[in-house]
Design an enzyme around this catalytic site. Structure first.
Site, PDB file in Angstrom:
ATOM      1  N   TRP A 344      55.510 -15.234 -49.960  1.00 46.84           N
ATOM      2  CA  TRP A 344      55.811 -16.586 -49.502  1.00 46.84           C
ATOM      3  C   TRP A 344      55.764 -16.670 -47.976  1.00 46.84           C
ATOM      4  CZ3 TRP A 344      59.679 -18.335 -46.255  1.00 46.84           C
ATOM      5  CH2 TRP A 344      59.828 -19.719 -46.175  1.00 46.84           C
ATOM      6  N   HIS A 345      56.169 -15.593 -47.306  1.00 49.29           N
ATOM      7  CA  HIS A 345      56.204 -15.617 -45.845  1.00 49.29           C
ATOM      8  C   HIS A 345      54.810 -15.590 -45.232  1.00 49.29           C
ATOM      9  CE1 HIS A 345      60.505 -14.713 -46.296  1.00 49.29           C
ATOM     10  NE2 HIS A 345      60.634 -15.110 -45.053  1.00 49.29           N
ATOM     11  N   GLY A 346      53.827 -15.108 -45.939  1.00 47.87           N
ATOM     12  CA  GLY A 346      52.496 -15.084 -45.365  1.00 47.87           C
ATOM     13  C   GLY A 346      51.491 -14.411 -46.276  1.00 47.87           C
ATOM     14  N   PHE A 535      55.332 -19.824 -41.356  1.00 45.36           N
ATOM     15  CA  PHE A 535      55.560 -19.446 -42.745  1.00 45.36           C
ATOM     16  C   PHE A 535      55.626 -20.667 -43.641  1.00 45.36           C
ATOM     17  CE2 PHE A 535      58.111 -16.129 -40.327  1.00 45.36           C
ATOM     18  CZ  PHE A 535      57.006 -15.319 -40.171  1.00 45.36           C
TER      19      PHE A 535
END
Length: 535
Positions: A344-346, A535
């Site tokens: 989800w962050h990248g 993000f």
């Protein structure tokens, strides 16, 4: 538009505040619509082209929410009348569960396209020997946050937790500018009751005073502390990415500077979001609560990006089975949740590995608790001060190692940094430190400590930033604890009030806050985007 910009502070914010409270005196619906439109402008200032995407997402999810609610009412009425389907027939095609599945799938598909399409194609081409090519997809700002906020809304609607369906209120709920770009992830039931209160639309000197105080503290954290540390973190990671062999001091200095930069950057944003919202009379949920004081990884995730942790727990970990299907299944669910949380962050393998590391940390932490329980120990008993200090340090070091992977440009760069931190490149102190340390330096040299040529990436200035920042992180109360007498955030832990530096309205407090704000504002020419914007 950035919170830490002259245009936002001196033009956008005063105009929006003035319009909101003036319209609130005439009609609350007008004021809510004004704030929603102002939030859309705030989002569109970055790239007007993506306002259309945001509006399409909002309209579609609002429609899905209405359909799910109506289908749930019909299903409940059938249940109350005990009208079960006749034998041999199927349930209606548009059941609430099916609508929810379609709606969530559509949201995740949109997120996957914009955030992960290039990543997956780039990884599939070498595996399949293909040459597929997508036009470069630009990631819309805040898409992860407004997508997760709306997924939570859809699930809450299906569970019967949503009680009102005013479109203007829903538009405001999603676009509300303090949270839109980098969180917190909101629940409909947290926000809509506040926008229904008449008091929200009346100007309050207390709300303005509390909100400005929190905002200026957050602005100082971002502009002075986070951006000050960034000057030292960036060159170290850039050097590692370009193949430079780092010394032990350089690697640890860069890792600690980034660890602290990210802390103050996200803490500063969270404070500014809470402060801005409080100016409008609306209280946001707590999203950041001194995570580096955590004595375990479990505790860390209860204090870092708290609303994302809540979302992953409620909408991923628990639906996967949580801890209801045995220990092995629980650990598998933890790992899946953290891997997806990392992704989800990248869109990159470094983020996946970071999530996997935290999944492993959590498994070890839960396993340690299970072992202690088996030995008859009470894991809820408070640790002694020395034991807690050791636990905090070990947790912090584990978090630092994971942040290296998170920040690195690629896996090779991350492994090079971690190798240097482990001392595999030797332990050499910069030779410039020997004369500065005088007798102490000579004593170290006599004990076999080597002073020699290094890359000079981490020198005395960076060391001072690190130790001063660590003192703040570990020993100072956080902003919400300082402001606890005025209930600055939802879900504040019991007994979290600061034992010192508790804020009260006074001339001295106002002077300190305005001084912090002044120092930050005169340094806005060096403004930078918040790290969580990406993000």
């Amino acid at each position: 538009m950035l919170f830490n910009s002259y245009g936002f502070i001196f033009l956008y914010l005063p105009v929006v505040l003035l319009g909101f409270f003036q319209l609130g005196r005439i009609n609350r619906s007008y004021a809510a619509a004004w704030l929603a439109l102002a939030s859309l402008f705030f989002y569109g200032y970055w790239n007007p082209a993506y306002v259309g995407l945001l509006l399409i997402s909002i309209i579609c999810n609002y429609a899905f929410g209405m359909w799910i609610a109506k289908a749930s009412v019909r299903a409940e009425q059938r249940g109350l009348r005990t009208e079960a389907p006749a034998p041999g027939t199927q349930s209606p095609a548009l059941s609430p569960q099916r609508l929810l599945f379609v709606a969530i799938t559509a949201n995740l598909a949109l997120l996957a396209y914009y955030k992960y399409a290039n990543f997956f194609v780039g990884n599939l081409n070498p595996l399949l020997g293909t040459d597929w090519n997508l036009a470069h997809v630009i990631l819309p700002l805040g898409i992860s946050f407004f997508t997760f906020t709306q997924v939570a809304y859809l699930v809450d609607t299906w569970q019967g937790k949503v009680k009102e369906y005013n479109f203007v209120h829903y538009l405001l709920f999603v676009t509300y500018f303090p949270h839109l770009i980098a969180g917190p992830v909101l629940h409909h039931k947290e926000m809509m009751p506040q926008f229904a209160l008449a008091s929200t639309y009346r100007f309050s000197y207390e709300n303005m005073s509390v909100g400005l105080t929190i905002f200026f503290i957050g602005l100082f954290k971002k502009v002075i502390l986070a951006d000050g540390l960034a000057v030292y973190a960036g060159p170290v990671f850039d050097a590692s990415a370009s193949g430079v062999e780092l010394s032990f001091i350089d690697a640890w200095g860069g890792a600690l500077c980034y660890t602290l930069q990210l802390y103050f950057d996200f803490s500063g944003y969270s404070d500014m979001a809470i402060g801005l919202s409080r100016m409008f009379g609306v209280t946001l949920p707590l999203n950041f609560h001194s995570p580096y004081k955590a004595a375990s990884i479990i505790e860390f995730w209860r204090h870092w990006h708290m609303t994302l942790s809540r979302f992953l727990r409620d909408y991923l970990y628990i639906p996967l089975g949580g801890n209801r299907k045995g220990t092995a299944h629980r650990y598998l669910n933890l790992m899946i949740t953290m891997l997806l949380g990392g992704l989800w962050h990248g869109a990159g393998w470094t983020f996946v590995l970071w999530g996997g590391l935290h999944g492993l940390y959590l498994i070890i932490n839960h396993g340690w608790h299970a072992l202690r329980r088996a030995l008859g120990q009470d894991i809820r008993a408070p640790l002694s001060r020395p034991a807690r200090a050791v636990a905090v340090l070990l947790t912090f070091l584990a978090v630092v190692a994971a942040w290296v992977v998170f920040r690195a440009d690629n896996l090779n760069s991350a492994m090079a940094m971690l190798s240097a931190m482990a001392g595999l490149n030797g332990f050499v102190l910069p030779d410039a430190w020997l004369p500065k340390w005088g007798v102490f330096g000579q004593w170290l040299s006599a004990q076999g400590v080597t002073f020699g040529a290094t890359n000079d990436l981490i020198m005395g200035g960076a060391v001072n930033w690190i130790w001063i920042s660590l003192l703040i992180v570990w020993f100072a109360p956080n902003t919400q604890q300082i402001m606890s007498a005025y209930k600055p955030a939802l879900d504040m832990p019991e007994g979290s009030a600061a034992k010192r530096l508790l804020w009260r309205p006074s001339a001295a407090a106002a002077l300190v806050v305005w001084l912090l704000g002044f120092i930050a504002i005169i340094n806005l020419s060096k403004q930078s985007a918040f790290l969580y914007f990406q993000f």
